[in-house]
Design a protein around this motif. Sequence first.
Motif, PDB file in Angstrom:
ATOM      1  N   ALA A  18    -148.639 -35.921  21.154  1.00 21.51           N
ATOM      2  CA  ALA A  18    -149.417 -34.606  21.499  1.00 21.51           C
ATOM      3  C   ALA A  18    -149.995 -34.997  23.041  1.00 21.51           C
ATOM      4  N   GLU A  19    -149.285 -35.529  23.492  1.00 19.88           N
ATOM      5  CA  GLU A  19    -149.492 -35.994  24.576  1.00 19.88           C
ATOM      6  C   GLU A  19    -148.707 -35.768  25.955  1.00 19.88           C
ATOM      7  N   GLY A  20    -147.845 -35.068  25.288  1.00 18.92           N
ATOM      8  CA  GLY A  20    -146.245 -34.557  26.243  1.00 18.92           C
ATOM      9  C   GLY A  20    -145.243 -35.548  26.672  1.00 18.92           C
ATOM     10  N   GLU A  69    -146.900 -48.597  28.053  1.00 21.24           N
ATOM     11  CA  GLU A  69    -147.557 -47.606  27.965  1.00 21.24           C
ATOM     12  C   GLU A  69    -149.050 -48.205  27.442  1.00 21.24           C
ATOM     13  N   LEU A  70    -150.058 -46.911  27.497  1.00 25.02           N
ATOM     14  CA  LEU A  70    -151.224 -47.031  27.511  1.00 25.02           C
ATOM     15  C   LEU A  70    -151.443 -45.573  26.619  1.00 25.02           C
ATOM     16  N   LEU A  71    -151.851 -45.650  25.830  1.00 24.77           N
ATOM     17  CA  LEU A  71    -152.066 -43.721  25.701  1.00 24.77           C
ATOM     18  C   LEU A  71    -153.603 -44.273  24.953  1.00 24.77           C
ATOM     19  N   VAL A  72    -155.160 -43.342  24.553  1.00 20.92           N
ATOM     20  CA  VAL A  72    -155.746 -43.048  23.823  1.00 20.92           C
ATOM     21  C   VAL A  72    -155.951 -42.053  23.584  1.00 20.92           C
ATOM     22  N   ALA A  73    -156.404 -41.826  22.079  1.00 21.40           N
ATOM     23  CA  ALA A  73    -156.073 -39.952  21.767  1.00 21.40           C
ATOM     24  C   ALA A  73    -157.260 -39.659  22.375  1.00 21.40           C
ATOM     25  N   HIS A  76    -161.345 -39.896  21.990  1.00 21.80           N
ATOM     26  CA  HIS A  76    -161.584 -41.170  21.310  1.00 21.80           C
ATOM     27  C   HIS A  76    -161.565 -41.822  22.370  1.00 21.80           C
ATOM     28  N   ARG A  77    -161.390 -41.335  24.322  1.00 20.59           N
ATOM     29  CA  ARG A  77    -161.593 -42.028  25.671  1.00 20.59           C
ATOM     30  C   ARG A  77    -162.947 -41.726  25.588  1.00 20.59           C
ATOM     31  N   HIS A  78    -162.881 -43.084  26.878  1.00 22.00           N
ATOM     32  CA  HIS A  78    -164.201 -43.062  27.955  1.00 22.00           C
ATOM     33  C   HIS A  78    -165.157 -43.758  26.169  1.00 22.00           C
ATOM     34  N   ARG A  79    -164.454 -44.480  25.727  1.00 20.25           N
ATOM     35  CA  ARG A  79    -165.622 -44.924  24.770  1.00 20.25           C
ATOM     36  C   ARG A  79    -164.752 -46.620  24.556  1.00 20.25           C
ATOM     37  N   GLY A  80    -164.438 -46.864  26.214  1.00 17.26           N
ATOM     38  CA  GLY A  80    -163.852 -48.255  26.173  1.00 17.26           C
ATOM     39  C   GLY A  80    -162.798 -48.472  25.194  1.00 17.26           C
ATOM     40  N   ILE A  81    -162.110 -48.183  24.624  1.00 16.85           N
ATOM     41  CA  ILE A  81    -160.526 -48.315  24.331  1.00 16.85           C
ATOM     42  C   ILE A  81    -159.553 -49.091  24.335  1.00 16.85           C
ATOM     43  N   GLY A  82    -159.266 -47.478  25.676  1.00 19.01           N
ATOM     44  CA  GLY A  82    -158.058 -48.398  26.831  1.00 19.01           C
ATOM     45  C   GLY A  82    -158.504 -49.871  27.277  1.00 19.01           C
ATOM     46  N   ARG A  83    -159.536 -49.953  27.935  1.00 20.94           N
ATOM     47  CA  ARG A  83    -160.150 -51.126  28.519  1.00 20.94           C
ATOM     48  C   ARG A  83    -159.815 -52.192  27.445  1.00 20.94           C
ATOM     49  N   ARG A  84    -160.067 -52.106  26.205  1.00 17.95           N
ATOM     50  CA  ARG A  84    -160.051 -53.068  24.652  1.00 17.95           C
ATOM     51  C   ARG A  84    -158.468 -53.608  24.838  1.00 17.95           C
ATOM     52  N   ILE A 101    -147.031 -48.388  36.257  1.00 11.56           N
ATOM     53  CA  ILE A 101    -146.889 -47.360  37.804  1.00 11.56           C
ATOM     54  C   ILE A 101    -147.603 -46.472  36.591  1.00 11.56           C
ATOM     55  N   THR A 102    -148.378 -45.390  37.250  1.00 13.88           N
ATOM     56  CA  THR A 102    -148.917 -44.419  36.691  1.00 13.88           C
ATOM     57  C   THR A 102    -149.486 -43.395  37.728  1.00 13.88           C
ATOM     58  N   ASP A 103    -149.354 -41.874  37.206  1.00 14.44           N
ATOM     59  CA  ASP A 103    -149.317 -41.192  38.331  1.00 14.44           C
ATOM     60  C   ASP A 103    -150.423 -39.795  37.428  1.00 14.44           C
ATOM     61  N   SER A 104    -151.267 -40.429  36.042  1.00  8.38           N
ATOM     62  CA  SER A 104    -152.440 -39.590  35.114  1.00  8.38           C
ATOM     63  C   SER A 104    -153.244 -40.664  35.187  1.00  8.38           C
ATOM     64  N   ALA A 105    -153.555 -42.104  35.586  1.00 10.27           N
ATOM     65  CA  ALA A 105    -154.746 -42.814  35.278  1.00 10.27           C
ATOM     66  C   ALA A 105    -155.666 -43.234  36.041  1.00 10.27           C
ATOM     67  N   GLU A 106    -155.249 -43.544  37.174  1.00  9.92           N
ATOM     68  CA  GLU A 106    -155.602 -44.154  38.306  1.00  9.92           C
ATOM     69  C   GLU A 106    -157.356 -44.544  38.717  1.00  9.92           C
ATOM     70  N   ALA A 107    -157.792 -43.423  37.731  1.00 12.04           N
ATOM     71  CA  ALA A 107    -159.322 -43.783  37.732  1.00 12.04           C
ATOM     72  C   ALA A 107    -159.981 -44.829  36.681  1.00 12.04           C
ATOM     73  N   PHE A 108    -158.567 -45.199  35.819  1.00 13.35           N
ATOM     74  CA  PHE A 108    -158.822 -45.576  34.765  1.00 13.35           C
ATOM     75  C   PHE A 108    -158.369 -47.136  34.838  1.00 13.35           C
ATOM     76  N   TYR A 109    -157.711 -47.089  36.346  1.00 11.26           N
ATOM     77  CA  TYR A 109    -157.220 -48.518  36.584  1.00 11.26           C
ATOM     78  C   TYR A 109    -157.957 -49.168  37.689  1.00 11.26           C
ATOM     79  N   ALA A 110    -157.859 -47.931  38.206  1.00  9.53           N
ATOM     80  CA  ALA A 110    -158.987 -48.556  39.561  1.00  9.53           C
ATOM     81  C   ALA A 110    -160.224 -49.123  38.814  1.00  9.53           C
ATOM     82  N   SER A 111    -160.794 -49.002  37.932  1.00 13.52           N
ATOM     83  CA  SER A 111    -162.495 -49.179  37.233  1.00 13.52           C
ATOM     84  C   SER A 111    -162.455 -50.802  37.043  1.00 13.52           C
ATOM     85  N   LEU A 112    -161.228 -51.494  36.925  1.00 12.43           N
ATOM     86  CA  LEU A 112    -160.204 -52.389  36.507  1.00 12.43           C
ATOM     87  C   LEU A 112    -160.026 -53.486  37.729  1.00 12.43           C
TER      88      LEU A 112
HETATM   89  C1  LIG Z   1    -156.063 -43.823  30.688  1.00  6.41           C
HETATM   90  C2  LIG Z   1    -156.765 -43.562  29.518  1.00  6.41           C
HETATM   91  C3  LIG Z   1    -155.592 -44.985  28.717  1.00  6.41           C
HETATM   92  C4  LIG Z   1    -158.264 -44.241  29.170  1.00  6.41           C
HETATM   93  O1  LIG Z   1    -158.799 -44.756  28.170  1.00  6.41           O
HETATM   94  P1  LIG Z   1    -160.079 -44.187  27.503  1.00  6.41           P
HETATM   95  O2  LIG Z   1    -160.359 -45.472  26.369  1.00  6.41           O
HETATM   96  O3  LIG Z   1    -160.802 -43.497  27.622  1.00  6.41           O
HETATM   97  O4  LIG Z   1    -160.366 -45.725  29.019  1.00  6.41           O
HETATM   98  P2  LIG Z   1    -162.125 -46.437  28.599  1.00  6.41           P
HETATM   99  O5  LIG Z   1    -162.843 -46.218  27.399  1.00  6.41           O
HETATM  100  O6  LIG Z   1    -161.803 -47.952  28.058  1.00  6.41           O
HETATM  101  O7  LIG Z   1    -162.668 -46.539  30.328  1.00  6.41           O
HETATM  102  C5  LIG Z   1    -162.587 -47.400  30.937  1.00  6.41           C
HETATM  103  C6  LIG Z   1    -162.943 -47.392  32.484  1.00  6.41           C
HETATM  104  O8  LIG Z   1    -162.064 -46.444  33.021  1.00  6.41           O
HETATM  105  C7  LIG Z   1    -162.511 -44.922  34.101  1.00  6.41           C
HETATM  106  N1  LIG Z   1    -162.058 -44.567  33.499  1.00  6.41           N
HETATM  107  C8  LIG Z   1    -161.026 -43.564  32.305  1.00  6.41           C
HETATM  108  N2  LIG Z   1    -160.774 -42.926  32.087  1.00  6.41           N
HETATM  109  C9  LIG Z   1    -160.806 -42.268  33.067  1.00  6.41           C
HETATM  110  C10 LIG Z   1    -160.948 -41.084  34.163  1.00  6.41           C
HETATM  111  N3  LIG Z   1    -159.877 -39.668  33.629  1.00  6.41           N
HETATM  112  N4  LIG Z   1    -161.307 -40.422  35.190  1.00  6.41           N
HETATM  113  C11 LIG Z   1    -162.519 -41.567  35.170  1.00  6.41           C
HETATM  114  N5  LIG Z   1    -162.735 -42.843  35.026  1.00  6.41           N
HETATM  115  C12 LIG Z   1    -161.928 -42.821  34.005  1.00  6.41           C
HETATM  116  C13 LIG Z   1    -163.705 -45.116  33.532  1.00  6.41           C
HETATM  117  O9  LIG Z   1    -165.062 -45.739  34.187  1.00  6.41           O
HETATM  118  C14 LIG Z   1    -164.270 -45.780  32.230  1.00  6.41           C
HETATM  119  O10 LIG Z   1    -166.038 -45.839  32.224  1.00  6.41           O
HETATM  120  P3  LIG Z   1    -167.166 -44.732  31.243  1.00  6.41           P
HETATM  121  O11 LIG Z   1    -166.041 -43.644  30.492  1.00  6.41           O
HETATM  122  O12 LIG Z   1    -167.631 -45.850  30.747  1.00  6.41           O
HETATM  123  O13 LIG Z   1    -167.230 -44.121  32.056  1.00  6.41           O
HETATM  124  C15 LIG Z   1    -156.698 -42.909  28.679  1.00  6.41           C
HETATM  125  O14 LIG Z   1    -156.992 -41.688  29.263  1.00  6.41           O
HETATM  126  C16 LIG Z   1    -155.419 -41.570  28.419  1.00  6.41           C
HETATM  127  O15 LIG Z   1    -154.698 -42.340  27.388  1.00  6.41           O
HETATM  128  N6  LIG Z   1    -154.630 -41.129  29.219  1.00  6.41           N
HETATM  129  C17 LIG Z   1    -153.316 -40.786  28.860  1.00  6.41           C
HETATM  130  C18 LIG Z   1    -152.329 -41.621  29.097  1.00  6.41           C
HETATM  131  C19 LIG Z   1    -152.003 -41.933  30.799  1.00  6.41           C
HETATM  132  O16 LIG Z   1    -152.783 -41.306  31.387  1.00  6.41           O
HETATM  133  N7  LIG Z   1    -151.967 -43.200  30.271  1.00  6.41           N
HETATM  134  C20 LIG Z   1    -151.842 -44.173  30.784  1.00  6.41           C
HETATM  135  C21 LIG Z   1    -150.226 -43.671  31.780  1.00  6.41           C
HETATM  136  S1  LIG Z   1    -150.038 -45.283  33.031  1.00  6.41           S
END
Ligand SMILES: CC(C)(COP(=O)(O)OP(=O)(O)OC[C@H]1O[C@@H](n2cnc3c(N)ncnc32)[C@H](O)[C@@H]1OP(=O)(O)O)[C@@H](O)C(=O)NCCC(=O)NCCS
Length: 135
Positions: A18-20, A69-73, A76-84, A101-112
């Motif tokens: 589904a994510e390609g 790899e890290l992937l959330v459906a 179900h995103r933005h519920r803390g599952i990725g962080r967990r 390495i990432t080219d798709s989730a910088e904002a997520f990793y920058a939140s950690l």
């Molecule tokens: C990256 C990914 C795993 C994050 O999973 P998630 O469950 O949505 O992340 P969380 O809910 O734990 O996010 C924690 C915090 O990260 C930040 N964050 C997460 N995704 C974000 C986004 N797309 N843009 C901006 N900030 C983001 C936010 O601060 C978020 O807290 P908030 O939702 O309360 O604002 C998910 O978006 C994903 O599967 N993306 C597609 C696959 C991918 O790119 N994987 C990484 C490959 S290296």
Amino acid sequence: VTAFEATHLGGVLALCTAEGWPTFPSDPHRALRALLAAGATTVVALDADGEVIGFAHALSDGVTIYLAELLVAPAHRHRGIGRRLVSELFDRCDAVRMDLITDSAEAFYASLPHRRYAGFRLYRLSGRAAEGGQR
Ligand SMILES: CC(C)(COP(=O)(O)OP(=O)(O)OC[C@H]1O[C@@H](n2cnc3c(N)ncnc32)[C@H](O)[C@@H]1OP(=O)(O)O)[C@@H](O)C(=O)NCCC(=O)NCCS
């Protein structure tokens, strides 16, 4: 969030498709070997019905984790599952740092808690590098 088992493979592959992300779905046997490999730690997030809604796969020596790899459906995103999932990898690997390495989730990793470095993904130097495409 729980440890990956072979019964979760179909759910993991469906998320990748589904994510390609073609690498795991293109060879399920290789994917299962990778997810269960010695030195690999793989965790899945399950919904109330036991369906896989996220997964994380990493390699670690107990000091450094390499996140593969890290992937959330999407639903179900933005519920803390990725962080967990990231937190679970740190706990299970008992490691002090995680590189990725990432080219798709910088904002997520920058939140950690993090430091930024430039990253590279290298491919085989022989002609066989092109086998199956470069991912
Ligand atoms: C990256 C990914 C795993 C994050 O999973 P998630 O469950 O949505 O992340 P969380 O809910 O734990 O996010 C924690 C915090 O990260 C930040 N964050 C997460 N995704 C974000 C986004 N797309 N843009 C901006 N900030 C983001 C936010 O601060 C978020 O807290 P908030 O939702 O309360 O604002 C998910 O978006 C994903 O599967 N993306 C597609 C696959 C991918 O790119 N994987 C990484 C490959 S290296």
